[in-house]
Design a protein around this motif. Structure first.
Motif, mmCIF file in Angstrom:
data_model
loop_
_atom_site.group_PDB
_atom_site.id
_atom_site.type_symbol
_atom_site.label_atom_id
_atom_site.label_comp_id
_atom_site.label_asym_id
_atom_site.label_seq_id
_atom_site.Cartn_x
_atom_site.Cartn_y
_atom_site.Cartn_z
ATOM 1 N N ARG A 53 0.827 -1.214 0.000
ATOM 2 C CA ARG A 53 0.000 0.000 0.000
ATOM 3 C C ARG A 53 0.864 1.269 0.000
ATOM 4 N N GLU A 54 2.083 1.137 0.510
ATOM 5 C CA GLU A 54 3.018 2.286 0.528
ATOM 6 C C GLU A 54 3.562 2.567 -0.870
ATOM 7 N N GLY A 55 3.546 1.548 -1.701
ATOM 8 C CA GLY A 55 4.092 1.669 -3.055
ATOM 9 C C GLY A 55 4.309 0.277 -3.599
ATOM 10 N N SER A 56 3.943 0.064 -4.848
ATOM 11 C CA SER A 56 4.065 -1.288 -5.406
ATOM 12 C C SER A 56 5.519 -1.709 -5.562
ATOM 13 N N THR A 57 5.765 -3.001 -5.323
ATOM 14 C CA THR A 57 7.107 -3.548 -5.547
ATOM 15 C C THR A 57 7.181 -4.206 -6.929
ATOM 16 N N GLY A 58 6.188 -3.904 -7.761
ATOM 17 C CA GLY A 58 6.220 -4.385 -9.140
ATOM 18 C C GLY A 58 7.191 -3.532 -9.939
ATOM 19 N N LEU A 59 8.251 -4.151 -10.427
ATOM 20 C CA LEU A 59 9.280 -3.414 -11.164
ATOM 21 C C LEU A 59 9.009 -3.520 -12.659
ATOM 22 N N GLU A 90 0.563 -3.513 -10.487
ATOM 23 C CA GLU A 90 0.799 -2.064 -10.499
ATOM 24 C C GLU A 90 2.284 -1.761 -10.718
ATOM 25 N N ALA A 91 2.840 -2.460 -11.716
ATOM 26 C CA ALA A 91 4.282 -2.327 -11.989
ATOM 27 C C ALA A 91 4.634 -0.946 -12.540
ATOM 28 N N LEU A 92 5.913 -0.611 -12.393
ATOM 29 C CA LEU A 92 6.410 0.695 -12.831
ATOM 30 C C LEU A 92 6.118 0.974 -14.305
ATOM 31 N N ASP A 93 6.261 -0.069 -15.146
ATOM 32 C CA ASP A 93 6.062 0.123 -16.586
ATOM 33 C C ASP A 93 4.627 -0.161 -17.023
ATOM 34 N N GLY A 94 3.762 -0.449 -16.058
ATOM 35 C CA GLY A 94 2.349 -0.675 -16.371
ATOM 36 C C GLY A 94 2.051 -2.036 -16.974
ATOM 37 N N LYS A 95 3.092 -2.853 -17.146
ATOM 38 C CA LYS A 95 2.881 -4.172 -17.763
ATOM 39 C C LYS A 95 2.592 -5.234 -16.701
#
Lengths: 154, 164
Positions: A53-59, A90-95
């Motif tokens: 919830r603090e921030g996704s760990t999806g890279l 909810e990865a950084l690159d949206g993938k």
């Protein structure tokens, strides 16, 4: 710190069934219950979800490294999951994310946890490493790929 | 080299929380006691690594600060342990905790303390050439401008240390 010392075939699930972020995390936590002598799976699940919830760990490149600290473990515990279909993490690159490394560290010793995360971050930058994991048919192939990456063969 | 004819007036011990660092500490205490040298133990919070994990978005800012506090506490605990085991042998050890890039901070301490010898534990297993660029023990070995002693053979050292 040797990454493969912290994993065995029981910590690895090749066909994750979860379709959502929370479902995947739950599946990974379940892997640790027996293999890592986890005393309270719900506490771990809450800790990981709270961290997300603090921030996704999806890279980028289909990899996610959910992690947390918890008193429910007494050593660094790692679970690896692979989803062929991919999950919206909810990865950084949206993938979609396909490779998941769940890491839970005891609250009283953060050093090995930080080192393990740093090590996997280095490995996942290697295209052939990610490709080998995605093609794995047996958990042992995942361990072999990690071992190869550790000794620089990939 | 520090002043005077004695070649080992000041010894710096690098510890990182590993078992091999404990072996190195036992050996350092034994040597320092025999030569009546000053002994200082150093631990470095690897801020560089935490910054890298923040940069690649593995850590959020609050989490990075939390881990930094954790690593600092770990470091204090390790240093206190060294003081305690030295005290049991009737020997005083100074301690210092630094934060930053590990090999750079150790090198800085070597210069500022003016030590004659740096002692560190067995190098971590370097599994690949790629790994060797990140292994802090290796980087310290390459960076510092003083003699370095790598301590190996934990069983032998522990036996001798216990007989001290």
């Amino acid at each position: 710190m040797k990454f493969t010392e912290h994993i065995d075939p029981g910590n690895i699930k090749l066909g994750l069934e979860g379709q959502r972020k929370d479902e995947v995390i739950e599946e990974l936590v379940e892997l640790l219950v027996e293999s890592c002598n986890v005393s309270d799976a719900d506490t771990i699940l809450d800790a990981v979800l709270s961290r997300e919830r603090e921030g996704s760990t999806g890279l980028e490149k289909g990899v996610a490294i959910p992690h947390a600290k918890s008193d429910a473990v007494n050593k660094l515990c790692i679970a690896i999951g692979i989803s062929k279909d991919g999950v919206d993490f909810e990865a950084l690159d949206g993938k979609s994310s396909h490779l998941f490394f769940l890491m839970i560290a005891p609250t009283n010793e953060s050093g090995p946890h930080v080192q393990a995360i740093a090590k996997i971050v280095k490995m996942i930058k290697i295209d052939r490493f990610r490709s080998k994991l995605l093609k794995a048919n047996q958990p042992q192939e995942v361990i072999d790929a990690i071992e190869s990456a550790e000794i620089g063969e990939i | 080299m520090s002043n005077g004819a004695h070649p080992l007036r000041k010894i710096l011990l690098y510890i990182d929380g590993s078992e091999s660092a404990i072996t190195a500490a036992q050996f350092a205490i034994a040597i320092a006691k025999s030569y009546e040298s000053e002994l200082r133990a150093i631990y470095v919070v690897n801020e560089d690594l935490l910054d890298e994990l923040l940069k690649v978005k593995i850590f959020v800012q609050m989490e990075k600060m939390d881990y930094e506090r954790d690593l600092e506490e770990d470091g204090k605990r390790y240093l206190n342990y060294i003081v305690k085991i030295a005290d049991r042998k009737g020997f005083k050890v100074e301690t210092i905790l630094r934060k930053g890039v590990v090999h750079e901070e150790v090198s800085r301490e070597v210069d500022e303390y003016g030590c004659d010898l740096l002692i560190q534990g067995e190098l971590g297993e370097v599994l690949s050439l790629r790994d060797s660029f990140y292994e802090e023990g290796e980087r310290i070995l390459r960076k510092v401008k003083c003699p370095v002693m790598i301590v190996r053979g934990s069983d032998k050292i522990e036996k001798k240390y216990n007989e001290m």
